[in-house]
Design an enzyme around this catalytic site. Structure first.
Site, short mmCIF file in Angstrom:
data_model
loop_
_atom_site.label_atom_id
_atom_site.label_comp_id
_atom_site.label_asym_id
_atom_site.label_seq_id
_atom_site.Cartn_x
_atom_site.Cartn_y
_atom_site.Cartn_z
N TYR A 53 0.83 -1.20 0.00
CA TYR A 53 0.00 0.00 0.00
C TYR A 53 0.87 1.26 0.00
O TYR A 53 1.64 1.50 0.93
CB TYR A 53 -0.96 0.01 1.19
CG TYR A 53 -1.89 -1.20 1.26
CD1 TYR A 53 -2.11 -2.00 0.14
CD2 TYR A 53 -2.54 -1.54 2.44
CE1 TYR A 53 -2.95 -3.11 0.20
CE2 TYR A 53 -3.39 -2.64 2.51
CZ TYR A 53 -3.57 -3.42 1.38
OH TYR A 53 -4.40 -4.52 1.44
N HIS A 111 0.36 -11.92 0.91
CA HIS A 111 -0.71 -11.11 0.29
C HIS A 111 -1.53 -11.90 -0.74
O HIS A 111 -2.73 -11.75 -0.82
CB HIS A 111 -0.09 -9.86 -0.34
CG HIS A 111 -1.01 -8.68 -0.36
ND1 HIS A 111 -0.59 -7.40 -0.23
CD2 HIS A 111 -2.36 -8.59 -0.49
CE1 HIS A 111 -1.62 -6.57 -0.28
NE2 HIS A 111 -2.70 -7.28 -0.45
P1 NDP Z 1 -13.98 -0.94 1.62
O1 NDP Z 1 -15.07 -1.88 1.26
O2 NDP Z 1 -13.52 -0.85 3.03
O3 NDP Z 1 -14.42 0.48 1.09
C1 NDP Z 1 -13.59 1.60 1.14
C2 NDP Z 1 -14.24 2.70 0.30
O4 NDP Z 1 -15.51 3.01 0.83
C3 NDP Z 1 -13.43 3.96 0.30
O5 NDP Z 1 -13.60 4.56 -0.97
C4 NDP Z 1 -14.10 4.82 1.37
O6 NDP Z 1 -13.97 6.18 1.03
C5 NDP Z 1 -15.54 4.37 1.29
N1 NDP Z 1 -16.24 4.38 2.59
C6 NDP Z 1 -15.78 3.91 3.76
N2 NDP Z 1 -16.70 4.04 4.75
C7 NDP Z 1 -17.78 4.61 4.16
C8 NDP Z 1 -19.04 5.00 4.64
N3 NDP Z 1 -19.39 4.84 5.91
N4 NDP Z 1 -19.91 5.59 3.76
C9 NDP Z 1 -19.55 5.78 2.47
N5 NDP Z 1 -18.37 5.42 1.95
C10 NDP Z 1 -17.48 4.84 2.79
O7 NDP Z 1 -12.78 -1.28 0.61
P2 NDP Z 1 -11.23 -1.58 0.73
O8 NDP Z 1 -10.88 -2.21 -0.57
O9 NDP Z 1 -10.47 -0.43 1.18
O10 NDP Z 1 -11.14 -2.78 1.82
C11 NDP Z 1 -10.87 -2.56 3.19
C12 NDP Z 1 -9.44 -2.94 3.53
O11 NDP Z 1 -9.19 -4.31 3.25
C13 NDP Z 1 -8.38 -2.23 2.68
O12 NDP Z 1 -8.24 -0.86 3.01
C14 NDP Z 1 -7.19 -3.10 2.96
O13 NDP Z 1 -6.64 -2.81 4.23
C15 NDP Z 1 -7.83 -4.48 2.88
N6 NDP Z 1 -7.78 -5.08 1.52
C16 NDP Z 1 -7.03 -6.21 1.34
C17 NDP Z 1 -6.92 -6.79 0.09
C18 NDP Z 1 -6.09 -8.02 -0.06
O14 NDP Z 1 -5.80 -8.41 -1.21
N7 NDP Z 1 -5.69 -8.67 1.00
C19 NDP Z 1 -7.60 -6.24 -1.11
C20 NDP Z 1 -8.43 -5.08 -0.79
C21 NDP Z 1 -8.52 -4.57 0.48
P3 NDP Z 1 -13.32 7.25 2.06
O15 NDP Z 1 -11.95 6.75 2.41
O16 NDP Z 1 -13.31 8.52 1.27
O17 NDP Z 1 -14.27 7.30 3.24
#
Ligand code: NDP
Length: 276
Positions: A53, A111
């Site tokens: 990241y 990962h």
């Molecule tokens: P999420 O499903 O957590 O969604 C994140 C998105 O939703 C961001 O754009 C955020 O925007 C928005 N968001 C968050 N809270 C709200 C809310 N209450 N209302 C409206 N919008 C919201 O997606 P991620 O892909 O980030 O998954 C979470 C975590 O999982 C990652 O950050 C990472 O740590 C992990 N991950 C691991 C992976 C792997 O391969 N092992 C792959 C993908 C993710 P904003 O920030 O502007 O609020």
């Protein structure tokens, strides 16, 4: 906060903060750091990050958020597959520890599969654990066959598999999650909001309105209601970090769970593991 037991006997909180997309842009850095610090102040007991990241940038922000804390949260980080040889895993872990300015990563994950031989990665994981540099180790984006391969190498210690799992992507429920439950290995659900896409579904909004919570809270609460599942929503906004923590206060009645099943049906057969 509720926690779950890992095969080693250690415990892991059920809800944490994700950090993907953090540390990529100097312009957004202050906001991201502020959101993480605020989340920790509110009581989030876990942070999920990875060397990938922001090319180490997210781990550096995590390190900054942890500075001066009397009690630090449970830290999860991940090694890139192309770094996951025996020596490479150990070196990558050392770099992650340095970026976060901590002595130990509580849960260190591969990962995704590929790159190095799994035997080498697990050998490095065992060594890191013995040296106290990591508390537990696990994997990410492993399907059932991969988990079976890992089980031959993990000495019963594979602590988690972090996979894409949310209301709109329920594939893991068919075979992977039952297999993991049987062995007491928690599933860490990533992208619990389907990266925001889930929140645009009218059915979710309607059901959330009905119980007086937000769609994000309902999506997270649904995951937390699944036995053996923990999750890590990401937000760079104070308001949404606070909103997401409110999922812990949402109670799901059997009727609401049934309505969610109607709107977001569980899988009827085996599906290939989806991955972002
Ligand atoms: P999420 O499903 O957590 O969604 C994140 C998105 O939703 C961001 O754009 C955020 O925007 C928005 N968001 C968050 N809270 C709200 C809310 N209450 N209302 C409206 N919008 C919201 O997606 P991620 O892909 O980030 O998954 C979470 C975590 O999982 C990652 O950050 C990472 O740590 C992990 N991950 C691991 C992976 C792997 O391969 N092992 C792959 C993908 C993710 P904003 O920030 O502007 O609020």
């Amino acid at each position: 906060m509720r926690s779950c037991k890992l095969p080693s006997g250690a415990t892991m909180p059920v809800l944490g903060l994700g950090t993907w997309r953090m540390g990529e842009s100097p312009r957004r850095r202050a906001e991201e750091l502020d959101a993480l610090k605020y989340g920790l102040e509110l009581g989030y007991p876990m942070i999920d990050t990875a060397e990938m990241y922001g090319d180490g940038g997210a781990e550096e922000i995590v390190g900054e958020a942890l500075a001066g804390l009397a009690r630090r949260p449970f830290i999860v980080s991940k090694v890139y597959p192309h770094n996951a040889s025996r020596a490479g895993t150990i070196a990558a872990c050392e770099r992650s520890l340095k970026r976060m300015r901590i002595e130990r990563i509580d849960l260190y994950l591969l990962h995704w599969r590929g790159g190095a031989r799994l035997e080498e990665t697990f050998d490095a994981f065992h060594r890191l654990r013995t040296a106290g540099k990591i508390g537990d180790f696990g994997v990410s984006n492993f399907d059932l066959g991969d988990m079976e391969d890992a089980a031959r190498l993990d000495k019963g210690l594979n602590a988690s598999n972090q996979v894409l799992y949310c209301l709109s992507r329920r594939g893991p429920e068919f075979d992977l999650l039952p297999w993991m439950r049987k062995r007491g290995v928690p599933l860490m659900a990533y992208s619990p909001l389907d990266q925001g896409g889930l929140l645009r579904k009218a059915a979710l909004k309607k059901l959330a309105d009905g119980v007086g919570c937000t769609p994000a809270q309902l999506a997270i609460a649904w995951l937390l209601a699944q036995p053996g599942v923990v999750t890590i929503p990401k937000s760079s906004s104070r308001e949404r970090v606070k909103e997401n923590l409110g999922a812990l206060d949402v109670t799901l009645s059997p009727q609401l769970l049934a309505e969610l099943d109607r709107a977001f049906p569980p899988p009827k057969g085996k599906q290939a593991l989806e991955m972002l």
